[in-house]
Enzyme design. Structure first.
Site, PDB file in Angstrom:
ATOM      1  N   GLY A 182       0.885  -1.381  -0.007  1.00  0.00           N
ATOM      2  CA  GLY A 182       0.090   0.092  -0.020  1.00  0.00           C
ATOM      3  C   GLY A 182       0.987   1.231  -0.092  1.00  0.00           C
ATOM      4  O   GLY A 182       1.946   1.440   0.582  1.00  0.00           O
ATOM      5  N   GLY A 231       0.598   3.690   4.003  1.00  0.00           N
ATOM      6  CA  GLY A 231       1.709   3.015   3.443  1.00  0.00           C
ATOM      7  C   GLY A 231       2.715   4.043   3.157  1.00  0.00           C
ATOM      8  O   GLY A 231       3.820   3.771   3.237  1.00  0.00           O
ATOM      9  N   HIS A 273     -21.950   7.979   4.766  1.00  0.00           N
ATOM     10  CA  HIS A 273     -21.700   9.160   4.903  1.00  0.00           C
ATOM     11  C   HIS A 273     -22.763  10.018   4.274  1.00  0.00           C
ATOM     12  O   HIS A 273     -23.633   9.464   3.339  1.00  0.00           O
ATOM     13  CB  HIS A 273     -20.314   9.463   3.814  1.00  0.00           C
ATOM     14  N   ARG A 298     -21.802  11.813  11.755  1.00  0.00           N
ATOM     15  CA  ARG A 298     -22.133  11.354  10.339  1.00  0.00           C
ATOM     16  C   ARG A 298     -23.179  10.248  10.513  1.00  0.00           C
ATOM     17  O   ARG A 298     -24.282  10.274   9.800  1.00  0.00           O
ATOM     18  CB  ARG A 298     -20.745  10.592   9.767  1.00  0.00           C
ATOM     19  N   GLU A 300      -6.841   2.496   6.965  1.00  0.00           N
ATOM     20  CA  GLU A 300      -8.161   2.120   6.861  1.00  0.00           C
ATOM     21  C   GLU A 300      -8.011   0.714   7.047  1.00  0.00           C
ATOM     22  O   GLU A 300      -8.872  -0.001   7.226  1.00  0.00           O
ATOM     23  CB  GLU A 300      -8.779   2.568   5.870  1.00  0.00           C
TER      24      GLU A 300
END
Ligand SMILES: Cc1cc2nc3c(=O)[nH]c(=O)nc-3n(C[C@H](O)[C@H](O)[C@H](O)COP(=O)(O)OP(=O)(O)OC[C@H]3O[C@@H](n4cnc5c(N)ncnc54)[C@H](O)[C@@H]3O)c2cc1C
Length: 636
Positions: free
Chosen positions: A39, A44, A265, A329, A424
């Site tokens: 990544g 990354g 979202h 959210r 993530e």
């Protein structure tokens, strides 16, 4: 089995204590060790550049043709940090508390506190790299606000914060590539993790341009491969984002944390056609100035300008006066769904609410609004053909981020020794709901500061035998990867990978999205295995495996989405409580708000793979809230 390795002592001293106690590797010895980083997004690229600079041999892999294409580049709104430049009451403790509460008490306190501490260093690091954060007239860095907080702590670069941060990290990475500290492997997709004597010692990759399968050995493997929102098929993520790296690691023994915790979202452009393959985010920053409303009357099809003030329902401002349009959210999404379900939604399919800038334009002037959000208004105009300076935007919730991911301990190491996960890709510090502008903060905290401290400690404290790809475990991994690809190519059925993806995505959206029920989840769990079975008998891939073949790439990824979708539903079914954005219809307060069940579910669920079609085994990491007392969230 789950040892989170949380340092003892007061929370504000844990990270310092941990850093003091961790072992170091002498500079002359660092060059004897190799590290694979998969990544090259924010997490990354930051980790690879920093470890390269420390003197390790770093091999960085990405399926993109350049690190600059990582999905991080899409991040719009900003990055949080407890700098308190506004002098409006912010502090490390405040950011810590907001994040624990925002995550609905389902995150590990010690990690969240470290994140808040490190946030301050991230801004200094990025400014030193030349990241052009927005500044006030006098030259100081500007801040704005995001949902779920009452301070202004979000640093931003117009609506392109991710792009500018990624360019900073990319620069640092390129410097190391030029210096020889990092070797970059582009268009290389991880398809397996190789375990030797219980430790991660390498990976198997496929070159996406040539189809070549190759093995790579190292002392440590770091996964920073992003999130899996694309399991829903329609999401705001880059089309290529997928779960393959973390899923294959899971299949090799890494436990998966809170798979059903996904973020929907609230401010995305509504779906306009059933043939659409992508949804577009309108940054949450817009809720600083935009006002959310729907008509009071059901089925009101008048143009927004014809609906008088007295007939509009500014439902967030009315229901949550303390936070108004800037509720977190999950709350904003759930409320949007509710008013649309009541028949008060706007737009072609009634699946939308207005985000109106008329007041802001009146108050601040058109030019100021254009300066703050111009590129977002342009994106909106290009996609919908509407000018949001004159008519309100239409928005609707969409899958956006995954709080679930590989379970990691305080050192960000998975349950496989030597396999780390950052950004993530790990189950993260955001609990059941991530606050806006906190993903970039976490990705860079992991990449620039945590992994570069904890990986050397692992190397220094572990006896690592010399390793190369001639070891039998690599041959086995390579053979399994080749076998899976041959199987996919040989099916020769009738349906495309996309059609399977769309179908499984719709199942998880309907039954494991914003609202979940026991009956719906059981229905999904009956249907997904049938669909998976059909996939392995009726898939059609054109072309072969020894060339660029995007259908094959997709098929490989969809095969993993099929499996992760099932785990998400298993996790959601067992969590019989509402928390964060996950509204369990059986668990609500009398006035219809989400009701947590702390007595029974105050833990991280970490699942162990037991084989395709086999029930996974649940492990629990109990969560203790010593510093932010457990309370029912209220934004009213
Ligand atoms: C539209 C949008 C806007 C957003 N805006 C914000 C915001 O304003 N603020 C905020 O805090 N967050 C925001 N987010 C969330 C944030 O952008 C992401 O959470 C974050 O960028 C993820 O970074 P990452 O480094 O973990 O992963 P990514 O940036 O997704 O990078 C993943 C990397 O892994 C590589 N990779 C993946 N799988 C493999 C594999 N199998 N083999 C080889 N390589 C692989 C990819 O090539 C890529 O280099 C937004 C998200 C979206 C979708």
């Amino acid at each position: 089995m789950l040892e989170a390795r949380i340092p003892s002592g007061p929370i504000e001293q844990k990270w310092d204590k941990c850093r003091y106690e961790m072992k170091l590797v002498n500079p002359a010895n660092r060059r004897k060790h190799s590290i694979i980083v998969v990544g090259a997004g924010l997490a990354g690229a930051a980790a690879a550049a920093t470890l390269g600079q420390q003197g390790y041999h770093v091999h960085c892999f990405s399926y993109h043709d350049t690190p600059r294409r990582a999905h991080s580049i899409a991040a719009q709104g900003g990055i949080n940090a407890a700098k308190n430049y506004r002098n409006d009451g912010d502090s490390v403790s405040r950011l810590f508390k907001d994040t624990v509460k925002g995550g609905d008490f389902r995150a590990r306190e010690s990690n969240v506190h470290r994140l808040a501490e490190v946030s301050v260093n991230i801004i200094d690091q990025c400014v030193a790299q030349g990241v052009p954060f927005a500044r006030e007239y006098g030259g100081l860095l500007d801040n704005r606000s995001f949902g779920g907080v009452q301070v202004e702590r979000t640093f931003y670069a117009r609506g392109q914060t991710g792009q500018q941060l990624l360019l900073g990290a990319y620069q640092a990475l390129e410097e190391q590539i030029a210096a020889g500290g990092v070797t970059m492997h582009i268009r290389s997709e991880l398809l397996d993790v190789v375990i030797v004597d219980g430790r991660a010692r390498g990976i198997v990759t496929r070159n996406l341009a040539t189809g070549e399968i190759s093995c790579h050995a190292a002392d440590v493997v770091v996964l920073a491969t992003g999130g899996y929102s694309n399991v829903f098929y329609l999401s705001t993520n880059a089309k290529a984002s997928n779960c393959t790296a973390i899923w294959r690691a899971h299949r090799r023994g890494a436990l998966f944390g809170n798979p059903c915790f996904t973020q929907i979202h609230p401010t995305c452009i509504p779906l306009s056609s059933e043939h659409q393959s992508k949804l577009t985010l309108m940054s949450e920053s817009l809720r600083n100035d935009g006002r959310v409303w729907v008509p009071k009357k059901q089925g009101d099809t008048r143009a927004p300008k014809d609906i008088p003030e007295s007939e509009r329902d500014y439902y967030l401002e009315n229901r949550y006066p303390s936070f108004g349009n800037l509720v977190p959210r999950d709350v904003a999404s759930r409320n949007a769904k509710e008013v649309c379900d009541e028949g008060r939604g706007v737009g072609p399919h009634g699946q939308g609410v207005y985000l109106d800038f008329a007041d802001a334009i009146h108050r601040l002037g058109l030019e100021t609004v254009r300066e703050k959000y111009g590129n977002l208004f342009d994106i909106y105009q290009r996609i919908t053909g509407e000018d949001a300076y004159n008519v309100p935007m239409r928005i609707y919730p969409a899958p956006h981020y995954t709080m679930g991911g590989l379970w990691v301990d305080y050192h960000l190491m998975t349950t496989i020794p030597g396999l780390f996960a950052g950004g993530e890709a790990n189950f993260s510090d955001h609990g059941a709901n991530r606050l806006g502008a906190s993903a970039l903060m976490q990705g860079l905290a992991d990449g620039y500061f945590v992994i570069p401290a904890t990986v050397p400690d692992y190397i220094a404290s572990t006896k690592l035998d010399p390793m190369d790809t001639s070891h039998a475990a690599f041959r086995l991994g390579e053979a399994e990867v080749k076998d899976r690809i041959s199987k996919l190519l040989a099916i020769n059925g009738k349906r495309s990978p996309d059609s399977f993806h769309k179908e499984v995505g719709k199942i998880v959206w309907d039954e494991c999205g914003m609202a979940r029920s026991d009956a719906g989840l059981r229905k999904a769990l009956a249907r997904i295995p049938e669909l998976r079975e059909e996939f392995w008998h009726n898939l059609r891939i054109v072309g072969n495996g020894e060339e660029l073949n995007q259908t094959l790439e997709k098929a490989n990824r969809v095969s993993d989405f099929m499996e992760i979708a099932e785990l998400m539903c298993v996790d959601a079914l067992h969590r019989n409580e509402s928390c964060g954005g996950h509204f369990r219809v059986e668990s609500q307060t009398p006035d219809g708000e989400a009701k947590r069940d702390d007595a029974n579910f105050s833990y991280t669920a970490a699942w162990e793979w037991k084989g395709t079609g086999q029930a996974p085994e649940l492990h629990k990491e109990p969560l203790a809230f010593e510093y932010v007392p457990l309370s029912q969230r209220s934004y009213k």
